[in-house]
Design an enzyme around this catalytic site. Structure first.
Site, PDB file in Angstrom:
ATOM      1  N   ASP A  95      -4.914   0.669  10.854  1.00 43.18           N
ATOM      2  CA  ASP A  95      -6.039  -0.118   9.774  1.00 43.18           C
ATOM      3  C   ASP A  95      -7.863   0.726  10.380  1.00 43.18           C
ATOM      4  O   ASP A  95      -8.154   0.285   9.374  1.00 43.18           O
ATOM      5  CB  ASP A  95      -5.998  -1.568  10.177  1.00 43.18           C
ATOM      6  CG  ASP A  95      -4.729  -1.624   9.635  1.00 43.18           C
ATOM      7  OD1 ASP A  95      -4.136  -0.308   9.184  1.00 43.18           O
ATOM      8  OD2 ASP A  95      -4.404  -2.745   9.207  1.00 43.18           O
ATOM      9  N   CYS A 124       0.670  -0.928   0.210  1.00 46.12           N
ATOM     10  CA  CYS A 124      -0.153  -0.265  -0.166  1.00 46.12           C
ATOM     11  C   CYS A 124       0.635   1.066  -0.426  1.00 46.12           C
ATOM     12  O   CYS A 124       1.899   1.310   0.726  1.00 46.12           O
ATOM     13  CB  CYS A 124      -0.625   0.224   1.018  1.00 46.12           C
ATOM     14  SG  CYS A 124      -2.637  -0.823   0.978  1.00 46.12           S
ATOM     15  N   ARG A 131      -7.687  -6.657  -1.515  1.00 46.94           N
ATOM     16  CA  ARG A 131      -6.835  -7.504  -1.139  1.00 46.94           C
ATOM     17  C   ARG A 131      -7.402  -7.685   0.401  1.00 46.94           C
ATOM     18  O   ARG A 131      -7.031  -8.985   0.787  1.00 46.94           O
ATOM     19  CB  ARG A 131      -5.932  -6.216  -0.696  1.00 46.94           C
ATOM     20  CG  ARG A 131      -4.725  -5.641  -2.671  1.00 46.94           C
ATOM     21  CD  ARG A 131      -4.520  -4.945  -2.377  1.00 46.94           C
ATOM     22  NE  ARG A 131      -3.320  -5.067  -0.623  1.00 46.94           N
ATOM     23  CZ  ARG A 131      -2.757  -4.731  -0.059  1.00 46.94           C
ATOM     24  NH1 ARG A 131      -2.041  -2.952  -0.673  1.00 46.94           N
ATOM     25  NH2 ARG A 131      -1.838  -5.124   0.753  1.00 46.94           N
TER      26      ARG A 131
END
Ligand code: UD1
Length: 427
Positions: A309, A118, A401
């Protein structure tokens, strides 16, 4: 390229099953390289990152069979043919670096391409490499590859003091240490549930490990490991993401398999914002009955702090909160790429370095937006669910993903979401 179309709508209700953790699975799969006996993982998520790790392991000669509709992976590294992890696969996913520790520990040498992943900051792997050096490995960085060699007789146990908390470096060092000679101590180790899951699996394979889930992990090296069957821990990031769906749209959703201890800091913030979270026998029930949520301040930190996250998704919630919230990102320097996209939907966000200031608005408006990374992509979907009109999210390959069957899971609780497919997709 596929797109996801979201229509903002009212309260949600129903249940969402939460999958096994992507990040745990990505570190459990390379553990197969530590033994010539079979390793079976259950509760595995169906994601493109898992397929990438499968391809990487297969390129080394490992056997990986996906069973039971992708929810079981049977792995064997009985006849490994290569210790070379090629750029073509590694560049797709940063977690590929996790094959280095196990290869070095079992075979004494490995060549692994430096990873991509990323675009959320520089994300070096220096801490991984320093840990291997402390265990006696010689490393040479050439042609974009790490060429690593263990000393004669194999890696040696060492005391490793991590200068900052790194999930991946802790996992890589842990996997290397289980077959090293003597004792290894990892100080300032990461404490994430995925580390605990890895330690539990390695112990079931015969490793001697103490202290996982604390800042100090002690490993007594053993000569060899054996096979086992291990269920992957619940994905706390998928869990937190779906907990935000009723928080944003209103209603009540039960996230099956959810546990508060996986997300205590996040649950505290939801409570502060006025969202109800209740632990049930089956998972976590989340509800927002009436009124706007309250603005809260969030600072991302290693576990047990607020997870980086979930920062993008929390920002989506704060866009329509009552008041001003300050979000501080301390883990990755470039992780506010969703902010300009949310602004296109009418959000009021100012970003200065690692700080974002969000002034809540009554309503977002649907717009065409672009996913920039994995977690950013789902924050745009959440925002679209709370917006007036239609939101079209492009570049959804980022989403694939880390989120399995998003459309099915969210439409199952009443969201108006569809996927426009360019090519056949297994959603
Ligand atoms: C893992 C997770 C990712 C999550 C992150 C932080 C996986 C596959 N990915 O990533 O989803 O966002 O933890 O919770 O599990 N760092 C260095 N040198 C290193 C390694 C890391 O400086 O050698 C820095 C990073 O740039 C970052 C910080 O340490 O600023 C934390 O990174 P780390 O915990 O290693 O993240 P990952 O393991 O890559």
């Amino acid at each position: 390229m596929d797109q996801i179309i979201v229509q903002g709508n009212g309260p949600l209700s129903g249940e969402i099953p939460i999958a096994g953790a992507k990040n745990a699975c990505l570190t459990l799969m390379p553990a197969t390289l530590l033994t010539d006996q079979p390793l079976t993982l259950t509760n595995t998520p169906r994601l493109s990152d898992i397929r990438t790790m499968t391809a990487l392991l297969q390129s080394l000669g490992a056997e990986v069979a996906s069973l039971q509709d992708g929810q079981v992976l049977a792995l064997s590294s009985h006849d490994l043919t290569s210790q070379h992890a090629d750029y073509d696969i590694v560049r797709k996913m940063r977690a590929s670096i996790l094959v280095l520790g196990p290869l070095l520990a079992r075979y004494g040498h490995a060549e692994v391409s430096l990873p991509g992943g990323c675009a959320i900051g520089a994300r070096p792997v220096d801490l991984h490499l320093k840990a291997f050096e402390a265990m006696g490995a010689e490393l040479d960085l050439r042609d974009g590859y790490v060429h690593a060699k263990a000393p004669m007789g194999g890696l040696r146990g060492a005391v490793i003091d991590f200068p900052l908390v790194s999930v991946g470096a802790t996992e890589n060092a842990l996997m290397a240490a289980v077959l090293a000679k003597g004792t290894t101590v990892l100080n300032n180790a990461a404490r994430e549930p995925e580390i605990v899951d890895l330690a539990v699996c390695l112990r079931a394979m015969g490793a001697q490990i103490e202290g996982e889930g604390t800042g100090t992990i002690t490993i007594q090296g053993v000569d060899s490991l054996h096979g086992t069957t291990h269920p992957v821990v619940t994905d706390r990031i998928e869990l937190g993401t779906y907990m935000l769906a009723p928080a944003i749209c209103g209603g009540e959703v039960e996230c099956l398999g959810g546990r508060i201890d996986l997300l205590a800091a996040f649950c505290e913030k939801l409570d502060e914002a006025g969202i109800n979270v209740e632990q049930t026998a089956r998972g976590l029930k989340v509800s927002r009955k009436n009124g706007r949520v309250r603005a809260v301040n969030v600072k991302t930190e290693p576990f047990p702090g607020f997870p980086t996250d979930l920062q993008a998704q929390m920002m989506a919630l704060m866009c329509t909160a009552n008041g001003v919230s300050e979000l501080e990102e301390t883990i990755f320097e470039n992780r506010f790429m969703h902010a300009p996209e949310l602004t296109r939907m009418g959000a009021r966000i100012e970003v200065h370095g690692g700080h974002a200031r969000v002034t809540g608005v009554e309503k977002l408006r649907g717009a065409p937006v672009m996913a920039t990374d994995l977690r950013a992509s789902v924050s745009l979907i959440l925002a679209g669910m709370a917006a007036e009109g239609e939101t079209v999210v492009s570049r959804v390959y980022h989403l694939d993903r880390g989120y399995e069957r998003v459309v099915r899971k969210l439409s199952g609780v009443g969201a108006k979401i569809t996927r426009l497919r360019e090519v056949g997709h297994d959603e």
